[in-house]
Scaffold this motif. Structure first.
Motif, short mmCIF file in Angstrom:
data_model
loop_
_atom_site.label_atom_id
_atom_site.label_comp_id
_atom_site.label_asym_id
_atom_site.label_seq_id
_atom_site.Cartn_x
_atom_site.Cartn_y
_atom_site.Cartn_z
N PRO A 1 0.80 -1.23 0.00
CA PRO A 1 0.00 0.00 0.00
C PRO A 1 0.84 1.28 0.00
O PRO A 1 0.34 2.35 -0.39
CB PRO A 1 -0.82 -0.10 1.30
CG PRO A 1 -0.90 -1.58 1.56
CD PRO A 1 0.43 -2.11 1.13
N ALA A 2 2.11 1.18 0.42
CA ALA A 2 2.97 2.36 0.44
C ALA A 2 3.53 2.68 -0.94
O ALA A 2 3.97 3.80 -1.19
CB ALA A 2 4.13 2.14 1.42
N HIS B 1 12.29 -4.33 -0.94
CA HIS B 1 12.48 -3.03 -1.60
C HIS B 1 12.54 -1.92 -0.55
O HIS B 1 13.48 -1.12 -0.51
CB HIS B 1 11.33 -2.79 -2.58
CG HIS B 1 11.32 -1.43 -3.20
ND1 HIS B 1 10.22 -0.92 -3.87
CD2 HIS B 1 12.24 -0.43 -3.23
CE1 HIS B 1 10.49 0.30 -4.30
NE2 HIS B 1 11.71 0.63 -3.91
N LEU B 2 11.55 -1.91 0.34
CA LEU B 2 11.51 -0.85 1.34
C LEU B 2 12.56 -1.03 2.43
O LEU B 2 13.00 -0.05 3.04
CB LEU B 2 10.11 -0.74 1.94
CG LEU B 2 9.04 -0.24 0.95
CD1 LEU B 2 7.70 -0.04 1.64
CD2 LEU B 2 9.47 1.06 0.28
N ILE C 1 8.48 5.03 5.55
CA ILE C 1 9.72 4.78 4.80
C ILE C 1 9.57 5.27 3.37
O ILE C 1 10.47 5.94 2.83
CB ILE C 1 10.07 3.27 4.82
CG1 ILE C 1 10.46 2.83 6.23
CG2 ILE C 1 11.19 2.97 3.83
CD1 ILE C 1 10.68 1.33 6.37
N ALA C 2 8.45 4.94 2.72
CA ALA C 2 8.22 5.35 1.34
C ALA C 2 8.15 6.87 1.21
O ALA C 2 8.71 7.46 0.29
CB ALA C 2 6.94 4.71 0.81
N LYS C 3 7.48 7.50 2.17
CA LYS C 3 7.35 8.96 2.14
C LYS C 3 8.71 9.62 2.32
O LYS C 3 9.06 10.56 1.59
CB LYS C 3 6.39 9.43 3.24
CG LYS C 3 6.16 10.93 3.25
CD LYS C 3 5.17 11.32 4.34
CE LYS C 3 4.97 12.83 4.36
NZ LYS C 3 4.02 13.23 5.44
N ASP C 4 9.48 9.14 3.28
CA ASP C 4 10.81 9.72 3.54
C ASP C 4 11.76 9.49 2.38
O ASP C 4 12.71 10.25 2.18
CB ASP C 4 11.40 9.12 4.82
CG ASP C 4 10.66 9.58 6.08
OD1 ASP C 4 9.85 10.51 5.98
OD2 ASP C 4 10.90 8.98 7.15
N ILE D 1 9.31 8.28 -2.57
CA ILE D 1 8.84 7.34 -3.57
C ILE D 1 7.43 7.74 -4.00
O ILE D 1 6.52 7.81 -3.19
CB ILE D 1 8.83 5.89 -3.04
CG1 ILE D 1 10.26 5.46 -2.70
CG2 ILE D 1 8.21 4.95 -4.06
CD1 ILE D 1 10.34 4.10 -2.05
N GLU D 2 7.28 8.01 -5.27
CA GLU D 2 5.97 8.39 -5.81
C GLU D 2 5.17 7.11 -6.05
O GLU D 2 5.57 6.24 -6.82
CB GLU D 2 6.14 9.15 -7.13
CG GLU D 2 4.86 9.75 -7.67
CD GLU D 2 4.31 10.88 -6.82
OE1 GLU D 2 3.08 11.05 -6.79
OE2 GLU D 2 5.12 11.59 -6.19
N PRO D 3 4.02 6.96 -5.37
CA PRO D 3 3.20 5.76 -5.59
C PRO D 3 2.88 5.53 -7.05
O PRO D 3 2.57 6.47 -7.79
CB PRO D 3 1.94 6.06 -4.77
CG PRO D 3 2.41 7.00 -3.69
CD PRO D 3 3.43 7.88 -4.37
N GLN D 4 2.97 4.28 -7.47
CA GLN D 4 2.73 3.95 -8.88
C GLN D 4 1.25 3.80 -9.18
O GLN D 4 0.49 3.42 -8.32
CB GLN D 4 3.46 2.64 -9.20
CG GLN D 4 4.95 2.73 -9.00
CD GLN D 4 5.66 1.47 -9.45
OE1 GLN D 4 5.12 0.64 -10.17
NE2 GLN D 4 6.90 1.29 -9.02
#
Length: 331
Positions: free
Chosen positions: A109-110, A173-174, A322-325, A328-331
């Motif tokens: 979801p991230a 990945h994360l 983690i994704a926000k920091d 990472i632009e959500p696909q």
């Protein structure tokens, strides 16, 4: 007289509702008691040899013996686990089609702007299968001996060093992005179909490092085919006590782990979910499973469905951060 008639009608209606509820409860109990009475399929949305696949097969074997019904593993890899997950989401909610997934379930979801299912509503949290650290691996004959060597090189050669993952949106990945953030570096992400492929290319030096689930790479570690730069738990793992933790190497706040779990389609009867949870937790106490878990560095951490659901949501929040920091632009 009218009042008595109304009260009598209400009493009769209440009696019928009570009977219906009683019959429903009895049916649910009977359903749980007879479950399973045929083959149970566990869908692993990852490649054979992945962490979830290994843990799932060990538990499936134990359940086959205790349930006296076949519990089979079916691998449906692709799209960071979304393909196999979709199969379970659309299955009948009867407890005969289950999802066995890793922490990627919470990581997806991230990364993905719109999933083909609702991770909070489309599936029911059944049970956790265990937890294990990642072990950061690099080629046995590669240039990096320590975490510090890699960090220094990454800072001096920005945009040149790569890291592998088991797919876009996967927990590996994360975990790699988390390493980047904690070390203040930026490396190039190279996604693979699954852990076996990522391990293979890291062994050959095609990618610099991979945050490998310990249970997937323990054979290569024992055989000296890869070099371990550190485990991601705060302390060392009993299966590989010779490998220092990243925290020990001068990065005391570094900690991230991997876990595996089981989910069922939304609408699966609560009594069946409870039975599955109880029996899965019991299977992790099976001496054969316990021995295999210990050898592969997996720690059994039984939870109720409610406890597991809370844990999953906390993990989702962690990966979102983690994704926000990492921008990472959500696909």
């Amino acid at each position: 007289m009218l009042t008595s008639f109304i009260q009598g009608k209400r009493t009769r209606m209440l009696g019928k509702l009570t009977l219906i509820l009683s019959l429903s409860v009895s049916a649910a109990i009977a359903n749980a008691q007879s479950y399973p009475n045929r083959t149970v399929k566990m869908i692993v949305p990852l490649t054979t040899g992945s962490g979830a696949d290994i843990a799932g097969r060990l538990v499936a074997k134990s359940l086959t013996e205790s349930w006296k019904q076949p519990v089979i593993i079916e691998n449906r890899p692709g799209a960071g686990g979304l393909i196999g997950t979709g199969v379970v989401v659309n299955a009948d909610p009867d407890g005969y089609s289950l999802l066995v997934q890793s922490a990627s379930y919470a990581a997806n979801p991230a990364i993905y702007k719109k999933l083909p299912y609702d991770p909070l509503k489309s599936l029911i949290d059944v049970a956790i299968l265990g937890q294990t650290p990642y072990v950061m691996i690099t080629a046995a004959d590669g240039p990096y001996q320590t975490i510090r060597d890699l960090v220094i090189a990454a800072k001096s050669k920005p945009g040149e060093i790569t890291f592998a993952s088991a797919g876009v949106g996967s927990s590996t990945h994360l975990a790699g992005e988390y390493f980047n953030q904690m070390m203040g570096i930026k490396l190039i992400h190279v996604p693979y179909k699954g852990s076996p492929e990522a391990i293979s290319d890291t062994m050959s030096g095609r990618t610099t490092f991979y945050m490998a689930p310990l249970d997937t790479v323990i054979g290569q570690l024992k055989g000296g085919k890869v070099r371990a730069l550190g485990v991601t738990s705060k302390t060392r793992n009993v299966a590989v006590p010779e490998i220092t933790s990243i925290a020990e190497q001068g990065y005391p706040n570094f900690e991230i782990g991997l876990w595996f779990g089981v989910w069922a389609p939304a609408g699966t009867p609560a009594a069946v979910v409870k039975k599955m949870n109880t029996d899965i937790n019991q299977s992790m106490q099976d001496p054969e499973v316990k021995t295999a878990y210990e050898a592969k560095g997996i720690k059994a951490t039984p939870m109720s469905p409610t406890e597991f659901g809370k844990f999953v949501r906390e993990e989702m929040a962690k990966y979102q951060k983690i994704a926000k920091d990492a921008n990472i632009e959500p696909q």
